[in-house]
Design a protein around this motif. Sequence first.
Motif, PDB file in Angstrom:
ATOM      1  N   HIS A  77       4.248   7.755   7.153  1.00  0.00           N
ATOM      2  CA  HIS A  77       3.509   7.771   5.890  1.00  0.00           C
ATOM      3  C   HIS A  77       2.006   7.618   6.085  1.00  0.00           C
ATOM      4  N   LEU A  78       1.616   6.850   7.119  1.00  0.00           N
ATOM      5  CA  LEU A  78       0.180   6.673   7.344  1.00  0.00           C
ATOM      6  C   LEU A  78      -0.432   7.886   8.050  1.00  0.00           C
ATOM      7  N   GLY A  79       0.369   8.540   8.856  1.00  0.00           N
ATOM      8  CA  GLY A  79      -0.133   9.739   9.528  1.00  0.00           C
ATOM      9  C   GLY A  79      -0.780   9.494  10.886  1.00  0.00           C
ATOM     10  N   SER A  96      -3.067  12.217   1.453  1.00  0.00           N
ATOM     11  CA  SER A  96      -2.914  11.460   0.205  1.00  0.00           C
ATOM     12  C   SER A  96      -3.719  10.172   0.247  1.00  0.00           C
ATOM     13  N   GLU A  97      -4.300   9.869  -0.882  1.00  0.00           N
ATOM     14  CA  GLU A  97      -5.152   8.687  -0.971  1.00  0.00           C
ATOM     15  C   GLU A  97      -4.294   7.415  -1.099  1.00  0.00           C
ATOM     16  N   LYS A 140      -3.076   3.853  -2.341  1.00  0.00           N
ATOM     17  CA  LYS A 140      -3.058   3.071  -3.587  1.00  0.00           C
ATOM     18  C   LYS A 140      -2.428   1.715  -3.298  1.00  0.00           C
ATOM     19  N   TYR A 196     -10.067   5.252   6.033  1.00  0.00           N
ATOM     20  CA  TYR A 196      -8.763   5.899   6.030  1.00  0.00           C
ATOM     21  C   TYR A 196      -8.705   7.071   5.060  1.00  0.00           C
ATOM     22  N   LEU A 225       0.844  -1.199   0.000  1.00  0.00           N
ATOM     23  CA  LEU A 225       0.000   0.000   0.000  1.00  0.00           C
ATOM     24  C   LEU A 225       0.874   1.241   0.000  1.00  0.00           C
ATOM     25  N   PHE A 226       0.438   2.233  -0.724  1.00  0.00           N
ATOM     26  CA  PHE A 226       1.188   3.471  -0.869  1.00  0.00           C
ATOM     27  C   PHE A 226       0.314   4.668  -0.523  1.00  0.00           C
ATOM     28  N   THR A 227       0.874   5.639   0.142  1.00  0.00           N
ATOM     29  CA  THR A 227       0.266   6.970   0.166  1.00  0.00           C
ATOM     30  C   THR A 227       1.138   7.747  -0.822  1.00  0.00           C
ATOM     31  N   ASP A 228       2.079   8.526  -0.329  1.00  0.00           N
ATOM     32  CA  ASP A 228       3.051   9.136  -1.238  1.00  0.00           C
ATOM     33  C   ASP A 228       4.173   8.143  -1.532  1.00  0.00           C
TER      34      ASP A 228
END
Lengths: 116, 116
Positions: free
Chosen positions: A61-63, B3-4, B6, B114, A13-16
Motif C-alpha cells: 500500500h505504501l509503494g 494516492s495521497e 489520509k 511522501y 494512515l490510509f492510501t487506498d
Amino acid sequence: MESELKAKIRVLLFTDEKCFGPGIRQLLDAVEIHGSLRKAAISMEMAYSKAWKMVKNCEKHLGFPLLISTTGGKNGGGAVLTDDAKKFLSAYEEYCAELETFGAKLLYEKFEFYNK
Amino acid sequence: MESELKAKIRVLLFTDEKCFGPGIRQLLDAVEIHGSLRKAAISMEMAYSKAWKMVKNCEKHLGFPLLISTTGGKNGGGAVLTDDAKKFLSAYEEYCAELETFGAKLLYEKFEFYNK
C-alpha cells in the motif's frame, strides 16, 4: 467525577486502503531493536507469518520496501529498516507525538467543565 | 505512490477505565434522532441489551446519567439525552472535529515527502 479525563488518540494512515498504524509501528520499532523480523515477532508474541504478512501488506500500500534482509555474521538471517521505512516511521512517530500534545491541551479546554 | 495519504483519528476518553468513544457517540446521536434507545439500537443493528450495557457502563465511569426515560404519547417508552449528556457529547464532537482539522494540516506537513 473525581478522576480526570484522559484521551487516547489512535492514528491510522490510509492510501487506498489502511496502510500504517500502531501495530506496524510497534513491529518496525522491534525490528530496529532486535535486528530481525523473526525476533521482533517473538518479542511481540506474534506469529512470524503474521508479522511477515503485515510487512508485505504495508509495503504494497505504501509503494516502497520496508525491510532489507541481512545475512552472515553469527546471527545471520536478520533484517534492517530501509531508509524509506525509517523516514516514514519517524514521520509517523512525530505526527502522533504532536497530535498527542495538541490533543492534551485541547482536552483540557473542551472538558474543563467536566474536570472541575 | 499515486494516492495521497489520509489519516483516520480515533479518540477514546478515559477516567479510570475506557468511558467514551466513537461507539457511544454514535449511539447517543441515534437516541437524539430516534427518541428511543431501542430504536437507536435497531438503527445501528445492535442488540438492545448491548446498547443498554454501553449506556450503563459509560454512566458508571463518567459519574452522571446519560438518558432520561420518557413515557406516554403514541410512541411511549422513549428516551432523551440528559443535559449533562448533551454537553459531554457536544464537547466530544467538537474535540474530535478540531483534532481532525489540526491532524489534516499536520499530516500534510509531516508527510510532504511522501505525497510528492
